[in-house]
Design an enzyme around this catalytic site. Sequence first.
Site, short mmCIF file in Angstrom:
data_model
loop_
_atom_site.label_atom_id
_atom_site.label_comp_id
_atom_site.label_asym_id
_atom_site.label_seq_id
_atom_site.Cartn_x
_atom_site.Cartn_y
_atom_site.Cartn_z
N LYS A 1 5.73 -4.18 11.13
CA LYS A 1 6.63 -3.87 9.87
C LYS A 1 5.50 -2.14 9.71
O LYS A 1 7.21 -1.68 8.70
CB LYS A 1 5.71 -4.60 9.06
CG LYS A 1 5.44 -4.04 7.55
CD LYS A 1 4.86 -5.29 6.54
CE LYS A 1 3.77 -4.93 6.10
NZ LYS A 1 3.27 -3.77 5.26
N ASN A 2 4.21 -2.07 9.77
CA ASN A 2 4.00 -0.46 8.84
C ASN A 2 4.23 0.51 10.40
O ASN A 2 3.88 1.75 8.98
CB ASN A 2 2.35 -0.60 8.94
CG ASN A 2 1.88 -1.21 7.87
OD1 ASN A 2 2.27 -2.28 7.20
ND2 ASN A 2 0.36 -1.46 8.61
N CYS B 1 -2.80 -2.63 -7.37
CA CYS B 1 -2.52 -3.72 -6.24
C CYS B 1 -3.52 -4.72 -6.18
O CYS B 1 -5.10 -4.33 -6.31
CB CYS B 1 -2.24 -2.67 -5.26
SG CYS B 1 -2.11 -3.82 -3.54
N ARG C 1 -5.52 1.58 -5.98
CA ARG C 1 -4.71 2.12 -4.28
C ARG C 1 -4.10 3.31 -4.43
O ARG C 1 -3.45 4.04 -5.05
CB ARG C 1 -3.34 1.25 -4.40
CG ARG C 1 -3.82 0.50 -3.62
CD ARG C 1 -4.05 -0.12 -2.31
NE ARG C 1 -3.14 0.86 -1.24
CZ ARG C 1 -2.48 -0.95 -0.44
NH1 ARG C 1 -2.24 -1.95 -0.86
NH2 ARG C 1 -1.85 -0.17 0.58
N ASP D 1 -6.40 -5.23 7.52
CA ASP D 1 -5.25 -5.97 7.90
C ASP D 1 -5.54 -7.04 8.18
O ASP D 1 -4.73 -8.02 8.62
CB ASP D 1 -3.35 -5.23 8.25
CG ASP D 1 -3.70 -4.24 7.28
OD1 ASP D 1 -4.09 -4.09 5.82
OD2 ASP D 1 -2.71 -3.86 7.98
N ARG E 1 6.76 -10.98 2.94
CA ARG E 1 6.28 -9.21 3.45
C ARG E 1 6.41 -8.70 4.71
O ARG E 1 6.69 -7.61 4.88
CB ARG E 1 6.02 -8.91 2.45
CG ARG E 1 6.11 -8.67 0.60
CD ARG E 1 5.28 -8.16 0.00
NE ARG E 1 4.74 -6.83 0.81
CZ ARG E 1 3.72 -6.13 1.02
NH1 ARG E 1 2.90 -6.94 -0.07
NH2 ARG E 1 3.64 -5.12 1.29
C1 UD1 Z 1 -2.13 1.74 5.50
C2 UD1 Z 1 -0.51 0.54 5.71
C3 UD1 Z 1 -1.39 -1.09 5.02
C4 UD1 Z 1 -3.45 -1.10 5.56
C5 UD1 Z 1 -3.74 0.58 5.00
C6 UD1 Z 1 -5.14 0.39 5.90
C7 UD1 Z 1 1.20 1.00 5.55
C8 UD1 Z 1 2.80 0.69 4.80
N1 UD1 Z 1 0.40 -0.08 4.87
O1 UD1 Z 1 -2.14 1.29 3.70
O2 UD1 Z 1 -1.48 -2.42 4.99
O3 UD1 Z 1 -4.03 -2.09 4.48
O4 UD1 Z 1 -3.05 1.67 6.04
O5 UD1 Z 1 -5.33 0.61 6.88
O6 UD1 Z 1 0.93 1.76 7.28
N2 UD1 Z 1 -6.49 6.51 -0.12
C9 UD1 Z 1 -6.98 7.20 -1.35
N3 UD1 Z 1 -6.51 8.18 -1.56
C10 UD1 Z 1 -4.97 8.39 -1.02
C11 UD1 Z 1 -4.53 7.49 -0.42
C12 UD1 Z 1 -5.36 6.42 0.40
O7 UD1 Z 1 -8.86 7.65 -1.68
O8 UD1 Z 1 -4.29 9.27 -1.40
C13 UD1 Z 1 -8.09 5.82 -0.07
C14 UD1 Z 1 -6.87 3.88 -0.39
O9 UD1 Z 1 -7.77 3.71 -1.65
C15 UD1 Z 1 -8.11 2.91 0.50
C16 UD1 Z 1 -8.14 3.91 1.79
O10 UD1 Z 1 -7.91 5.48 1.54
O11 UD1 Z 1 -9.39 3.33 0.57
C17 UD1 Z 1 -6.78 4.04 2.77
O12 UD1 Z 1 -5.46 4.09 2.69
P1 UD1 Z 1 -4.58 3.97 3.41
O13 UD1 Z 1 -4.52 4.41 4.26
O14 UD1 Z 1 -3.70 4.80 2.57
O15 UD1 Z 1 -3.79 3.27 3.14
P2 UD1 Z 1 -2.26 3.27 2.86
O16 UD1 Z 1 -1.69 4.10 3.70
O17 UD1 Z 1 -1.07 2.41 1.49
#
Ligand code: UD1
Length: 421
Positions: free
Chosen positions: A22-23, A116, A121, A308, A400
Amino acid sequence: MEKFEINGGKKLFGEVEISGSKNAVLPIMAASILAEGKSIIHNVPRLEDVFTMIKILTYLGANVKFDNQTLEIDSSGINKFDAPYEFVKTMRASISFLGPLIAKFKKAEFSLPGGCVIGSRPIDLHIKGLQELGADIKISDGYIVADAENGLKGRYIFLGGNFGSSVLATCNLMCAAVFAQGETIIEFAACEPEVIDLALYLSAMGAKISGIGSPYLKIEGVKTLKSVEWTVIPDRIETGTFILAGAITSGKIKVKKCQPYHLGAFLEKITACGITCEKGKDYIEVSGKSFWQATDIVTLPYPGFPTDLQAQMMAFLCLADGVSVVTEKIFPERFIHVSELNRLGANIILNGATAIIRGVKKFYGAKVMASDLRASAALVLAGLMAEGKTEVSRIYHLRRGYENFEKKLQNLGAEIITGKE
Ligand code: UD1
């Protein structure tokens, strides 16, 4: 609304095939709009999140066909550059369109994703990176309005945040940088296999990316990208979930069409609990035991233990001998499943981002409510081993991210059926 009814206590035996990731597929679908012509993507799981991405692509003007596990995306008709809240609210990964739209069409307007259930997030890293590449970004009426009229320019971007890197911010910036003028460096890039799959997909399309798989990515801008055929990697989180299904039911399952080397940290921990996992090139065979040891886990960016799989692993550790400590370093509030697991008889105490799990002898069936995708899977795993009947409500979360979940479990011998709430 759909619910699952599970009669627990059945050992699971047999073989199960893992679906595409999925990811990995979600950002790949968004990136396909960068290509000229028709992109063909194989091994695509039929999941709600994939259908949401198709809706967005269609809304933007792309022509999408989805037959069996193959997607055909022709983005030549794209004439819209926005994604309304109704799409973004159901799936944060829709943010993956931001980078590709800015790169190809030099503008994008996206509803800000809301909070979320697994915690806050933020998207500051996405915005910071795009701004550094030269996009003008404003937040207006709950929308991110991005404009890069004069094109993007390659830059050095440091992508580290307080929790490490960001998976989707790395994906967005890689896509944004493919057409940027000159060289972009992304330092502290996420190294998850799904990010690698996207980087390899972009490279096959003609992007010039080096350092793939490392936290230091170098992208040399090109003028155009061609469409290609691509096969998405297997889903490592689904793989881990089925290994845990075999382990928690003391069964024996051969998990096929997976990539064992994507699950190093997870397999180390399962093995530390005393469970045997035999690895082949594209399979893992788990042989459960009637008794297993507690262990400690800390979730970390790849190659650390994946957040995850935290909830599903916790369900397994609830029945271990001894005390396990689970520390969540990625999403410190990702513990909604704890109270539901306790309703099934677990003994878990939460202390901030740490859960202390004292092993119990068994779960007892009860009505529980799924709160997010992976927490739903954890409750199903617990239900598989609970005495009596467990009802898991709100399983739309599970739809999902798990393809044919109950069918795959039924084939392994689980007594699980779908009902209406
Ligand atoms: C992706 C995955 C999700 C997984 C996560 C962490 C997809 C579709 N989803 O989500 O299943 O749980 O990686 O492995 O691939 N953060 C910030 N600022 C930002 C972005 C992120 O502070 O702009 C923080 C987040 O709050 C979190 C950490 O960084 O604490 C990691 O998040 P991130 O890797 O961005 O998760 P996603 O990419 O949204």
